[in-house]
Design a protein around this motif. Structure first.
Motif, PDB file in Angstrom:
ATOM      1  N   ALA A 149      24.659  26.073 -32.102  1.00 43.40           N
ATOM      2  CA  ALA A 149      25.079  25.390 -32.670  1.00 43.40           C
ATOM      3  C   ALA A 149      23.258  24.428 -32.842  1.00 43.40           C
ATOM      4  CB  ALA A 149      25.486  23.861 -32.370  1.00 43.40           C
ATOM      5  N   GLU A 150      22.365  24.621 -31.347  1.00 38.38           N
ATOM      6  CA  GLU A 150      21.133  24.020 -31.534  1.00 38.38           C
ATOM      7  C   GLU A 150      20.602  24.736 -31.878  1.00 38.38           C
ATOM      8  OE1 GLU A 150      18.190  24.329 -27.793  1.00 38.38           O
ATOM      9  OE2 GLU A 150      19.730  22.293 -27.490  1.00 38.38           O
ATOM     10  N   ASN A 151      21.034  26.237 -32.472  1.00 42.85           N
ATOM     11  CA  ASN A 151      19.672  27.540 -33.259  1.00 42.85           C
ATOM     12  C   ASN A 151      19.783  26.513 -34.582  1.00 42.85           C
ATOM     13  OD1 ASN A 151      19.295  28.106 -30.493  1.00 42.85           O
ATOM     14  ND2 ASN A 151      20.337  29.721 -30.711  1.00 42.85           N
ATOM     15  N   ASP A 152      21.090  26.753 -34.535  1.00 39.34           N
ATOM     16  CA  ASP A 152      20.831  26.785 -36.150  1.00 39.34           C
ATOM     17  C   ASP A 152      20.518  25.343 -37.017  1.00 39.34           C
ATOM     18  OD1 ASP A 152      22.711  28.576 -35.974  1.00 39.34           O
ATOM     19  OD2 ASP A 152      24.654  27.780 -36.298  1.00 39.34           O
ATOM     20  N   ALA A 153      20.314  24.189 -35.609  1.00 34.50           N
ATOM     21  CA  ALA A 153      20.233  22.650 -36.191  1.00 34.50           C
ATOM     22  C   ALA A 153      18.217  22.615 -36.326  1.00 34.50           C
ATOM     23  CB  ALA A 153      20.740  21.580 -35.415  1.00 34.50           C
ATOM     24  N   CYS A 154      18.389  23.541 -35.188  1.00 33.73           N
ATOM     25  CA  CYS A 154      17.201  23.952 -35.893  1.00 33.73           C
ATOM     26  C   CYS A 154      16.129  24.711 -36.160  1.00 33.73           C
ATOM     27  CB  CYS A 154      15.954  24.606 -34.036  1.00 33.73           C
ATOM     28  SG  CYS A 154      14.714  24.628 -33.548  1.00 33.73           S
ATOM     29  N   LEU A 155      16.756  25.636 -36.730  1.00 33.55           N
ATOM     30  CA  LEU A 155      16.055  26.273 -38.078  1.00 33.55           C
ATOM     31  C   LEU A 155      16.397  25.774 -39.742  1.00 33.55           C
ATOM     32  CD1 LEU A 155      17.754  29.428 -37.411  1.00 33.55           C
ATOM     33  CD2 LEU A 155      15.445  29.589 -37.677  1.00 33.55           C
ATOM     34  N   ALA A 156      17.595  25.122 -39.380  1.00 36.41           N
ATOM     35  CA  ALA A 156      17.727  24.162 -40.595  1.00 36.41           C
ATOM     36  C   ALA A 156      16.222  22.870 -40.154  1.00 36.41           C
ATOM     37  CB  ALA A 156      18.723  22.800 -40.515  1.00 36.41           C
ATOM     38  N   ALA A 157      15.700  22.615 -39.599  1.00 36.65           N
ATOM     39  CA  ALA A 157      15.106  21.353 -39.661  1.00 36.65           C
ATOM     40  C   ALA A 157      13.826  21.929 -39.753  1.00 36.65           C
ATOM     41  CB  ALA A 157      15.254  20.870 -37.827  1.00 36.65           C
ATOM     42  N   HIS A 158      13.575  23.178 -38.953  1.00 36.72           N
ATOM     43  CA  HIS A 158      11.933  23.423 -38.663  1.00 36.72           C
ATOM     44  C   HIS A 158      11.471  24.987 -39.344  1.00 36.72           C
ATOM     45  CE1 HIS A 158      11.172  19.525 -36.546  1.00 36.72           C
ATOM     46  NE2 HIS A 158      12.239  20.381 -35.606  1.00 36.72           N
ATOM     47  N   GLY A 159      12.520  25.234 -39.205  1.00 38.12           N
ATOM     48  CA  GLY A 159      12.677  27.005 -40.105  1.00 38.12           C
ATOM     49  C   GLY A 159      12.096  28.029 -38.842  1.00 38.12           C
ATOM     50  N   VAL A 160      12.481  27.897 -37.541  1.00 42.61           N
ATOM     51  CA  VAL A 160      11.264  28.373 -36.290  1.00 42.61           C
ATOM     52  C   VAL A 160      13.206  28.007 -35.725  1.00 42.61           C
ATOM     53  CG1 VAL A 160       9.496  28.310 -37.361  1.00 42.61           C
ATOM     54  CG2 VAL A 160      10.960  26.695 -35.612  1.00 42.61           C
ATOM     55  N   THR A 161      13.166  28.840 -34.369  1.00 43.85           N
ATOM     56  CA  THR A 161      14.011  28.990 -33.259  1.00 43.85           C
ATOM     57  C   THR A 161      13.501  28.289 -32.315  1.00 43.85           C
ATOM     58  OG1 THR A 161      13.174  30.936 -32.339  1.00 43.85           O
ATOM     59  CG2 THR A 161      14.792  31.132 -34.035  1.00 43.85           C
ATOM     60  N   PRO A 162      14.469  27.297 -31.654  1.00 40.70           N
ATOM     61  CA  PRO A 162      13.760  26.531 -30.797  1.00 40.70           C
ATOM     62  C   PRO A 162      12.944  27.216 -29.602  1.00 40.70           C
ATOM     63  CG  PRO A 162      16.181  26.650 -30.807  1.00 40.70           C
ATOM     64  CD  PRO A 162      15.713  27.264 -31.710  1.00 40.70           C
ATOM     65  N   THR A 163      13.021  28.769 -29.483  1.00 39.01           N
ATOM     66  CA  THR A 163      11.868  29.382 -28.841  1.00 39.01           C
ATOM     67  C   THR A 163      10.495  29.244 -29.768  1.00 39.01           C
ATOM     68  OG1 THR A 163      13.700  30.153 -27.225  1.00 39.01           O
ATOM     69  CG2 THR A 163      11.146  31.258 -27.420  1.00 39.01           C
ATOM     70  N   ARG A 164      10.817  29.643 -31.006  1.00 37.03           N
ATOM     71  CA  ARG A 164       9.052  29.681 -31.458  1.00 37.03           C
ATOM     72  C   ARG A 164       8.721  27.862 -31.361  1.00 37.03           C
ATOM     73  NH1 ARG A 164       4.761  31.326 -32.535  1.00 37.03           N
ATOM     74  NH2 ARG A 164       5.923  33.676 -32.724  1.00 37.03           N
ATOM     75  N   LEU A 165       9.050  27.046 -31.670  1.00 41.80           N
ATOM     76  CA  LEU A 165       9.324  25.760 -31.756  1.00 41.80           C
ATOM     77  C   LEU A 165       8.130  25.793 -30.394  1.00 41.80           C
ATOM     78  CD1 LEU A 165       9.157  23.362 -33.769  1.00 41.80           C
ATOM     79  CD2 LEU A 165      10.899  22.875 -32.510  1.00 41.80           C
ATOM     80  N   LEU A 166       8.996  25.599 -28.769  1.00 40.41           N
ATOM     81  CA  LEU A 166       8.382  24.825 -27.658  1.00 40.41           C
ATOM     82  C   LEU A 166       6.770  26.014 -28.196  1.00 40.41           C
ATOM     83  CD1 LEU A 166      11.675  25.700 -25.296  1.00 40.41           C
ATOM     84  CD2 LEU A 166       9.814  23.382 -26.250  1.00 40.41           C
ATOM     85  N   ALA A 167       6.580  27.206 -28.198  1.00 39.53           N
ATOM     86  CA  ALA A 167       6.059  28.026 -27.891  1.00 39.53           C
ATOM     87  C   ALA A 167       4.297  27.699 -29.119  1.00 39.53           C
ATOM     88  CB  ALA A 167       5.949  29.826 -28.576  1.00 39.53           C
TER      89      ALA A 167
END
Length: 453
Positions: free
Chosen positions: A244-262
């Motif tokens: 669910a965290e991955n899905d929400a991150c993709l919806a909010a930012h268009g990237v995975t949580p790992t990519r967002l952190l990177a």
């Protein structure tokens, strides 16, 4: 934790580093200095000499619990009733969190850390976000809750890295819910200002944590990462524990949580990603290529039905692996170590993904390094004198040759087999009895029973 006089310990068997990998040696004399470090290690030293402390069994480095939420220990036995999901478990966790203040947290954490000592854990990484009073009111000392944890570790005789955690949102920019108000400083700059007041001690070091990409807005991730980088401090983060965290991150930012952190500079050799359960191939590469450590918490991940993360792929790519007990469904570093291998066997239906030596390194040297204690986790001159001893005559460990050593510890022993723990040259657990907390089960009953939840 200072030791006033040098102490020598004689180990019947000890797991020692060698050029071709660790091996078990006999009759090992370990000398410690007044600074709490090992001054000499002598294998095949003969019988225990007069004046040395005899340690029968298998001596290993003290274990590092790289991911802990001390107050979750109060949930044991409550959240295992019935079914539910991670999210229903979280609702129960919030009720317990709301019952704690600095005094009750000191009592609870002391008992929890004493339980860890009895299990062979000499250092804990406390992922701490219970900062303020219920409803968000500030204590007179804004770090009263963190200071309680640091004091609790001292009372229990173990080391602590307080991973002060930035937690600002209920999800991708949404305001905190009422139970979460006590977690939040308002923004990352305010979090950093409060965290600046925390000071290391002899037994305590200070690190940082991003609770998760859902709890820290993307434009503030860099503030936390920069704070840790400037102090050369550990940085930890919950990562992709739930789909669910991955899905929400993709919806909010268009990237995975790992990519967002990177993209916000939060990955690297000082960073530990906790859980990392649901990753894409690109996520695995980002973590491995950046040498980001991954902390697996198998007993919690199975208790919450999170799933089995790609630990073997991450390690093969270059990510060190560490271990944590997280929610404390059980506190047993030996179980965490073997679960890493056994879970992978279930997933792949093949054996032999991790050697026993590699699993002990995850709980020892790599775990300590991830918490900012690179001088711990090895039995050698110059290292911190932190070690534990497992009995070789229990119903679980009796029989195999002690020369197997690492295999006995990882695949047979449990926390109940820990006979001794020495931290900084100081005997904290002796013959299975904690030397500083007289009645650990009683302390746990008292601290948990006092919570009005």
């Amino acid at each position: 934790m200072s030791v006033t006089l040098p102490v020598s310990y004689w180990a019947q068997h000890a797991w020692l580093p060698h050029d071709n990998g660790p091996v078990v040696e006999r009759d090992v004399l370990i000398a410690t200095g007044p600074d709490g470090r090992i001054t000499a290690v002598t294998p095949d030293a003969g019988p225990c000499p007069p004046g040395a402390v005899r340690l029968d069994g298998l001596l290993l480095p003290g274990q590092a619990n790289a991911h802990s939420h001390a107050f979750h220990r109060a949930l044991r036995g409550h959240v295992q009733v019935g079914s539910g999901t991670f999210w229903t478990w979280r609702d129960t966790m919030y009720r317990f969190a709301g019952a704690l203040d600095p005094d009750s947290y000191l009592e609870l954490a002391t008992a929890v850390y004493a339980e860890m000592a009895l299990a062979g854990i000499s250092a804990v990484g406390e992922f701490h976000y219970l900062h303020h009073a219920p409803g968000g009111a500030r204590y007179t000392d804004p770090n009263a809750m963190g200071e309680a944890l640091i004091e609790a570790a001292a009372r229990a005789g173990i080391r602590i890295t307080l991973l002060d955690t930035c937690y600002l949102s209920s999800g991708f920019g949404a305001e905190p819910t009422h139970p979460q108000l006590r977690f939040s400083d308002g923004d990352a700059e305010a979090w950093a200002a409060r965290a600046d007041a925390l000071k290391p001690r002899e037994h305590a070091r200070i690190g940082a944590a991003i609770h998760s990409v859902r709890a820290v807005p993307a434009d503030q991730l860099g503030t936390v990462a920069h704070w840790a980088a400037m102090r050369k401090a550990p940085l930890h983060v919950h990562l992709s524990e739930q789909t669910a965290e991955n899905d929400a991150c993709l919806a909010a930012h268009g990237v995975t949580p790992t990519r967002l952190l990177a993209d916000h500079g939060a990955l690297g050799p000082r960073t530990s990603a906790v859980h990392a359960t649901h990753l894409t191939d690109e996520d695995v590469k980002l973590l491995a290529d950046s040498s980001t450590t991954v902390c697996m918490c198998p007993t919690t991940e199975r208790d919450l039905a999170d799933g089995i993360g790609p630990a073997r792929r991450l390690a093969s790519g270059g990510s060190p692996i560490t271990l944590g007990s997280d929610s404390h469904a059980i506190i047993d570093p030996w179980e965490e170590a073997r679960a890493l291998e056994l879970d992978e066997r279930l997933r792949t239906r093949t054996r032999g993904h991790w050697t026993a030596n590699a699993l002990l390194r995850a709980g020892g040297e790599d775990g300590h390094a991830s918490l900012g204690w690179p001088e711990a986790g090895r039995i050698e001159a110059g290292a911190l004198a932190d070690f534990t001893v497992i009995a070789l005559d229990s119903v679980r460990t009796a029989g195999p040759s002690p020369r197997l050593g690492a295999e006995i510890a990882v695949f047979a022993a449990s926390a109940a087999d820990v006979r001794h723990l020495v931290v900084g040259g100081r005997h904290v657990v002796r013959d299975g009895v904690h030397q500083l907390v007289a009645d650990v089960p009683g302390a746990l009953r008292s601290a948990i029973g006092a919570l009005d939840y």
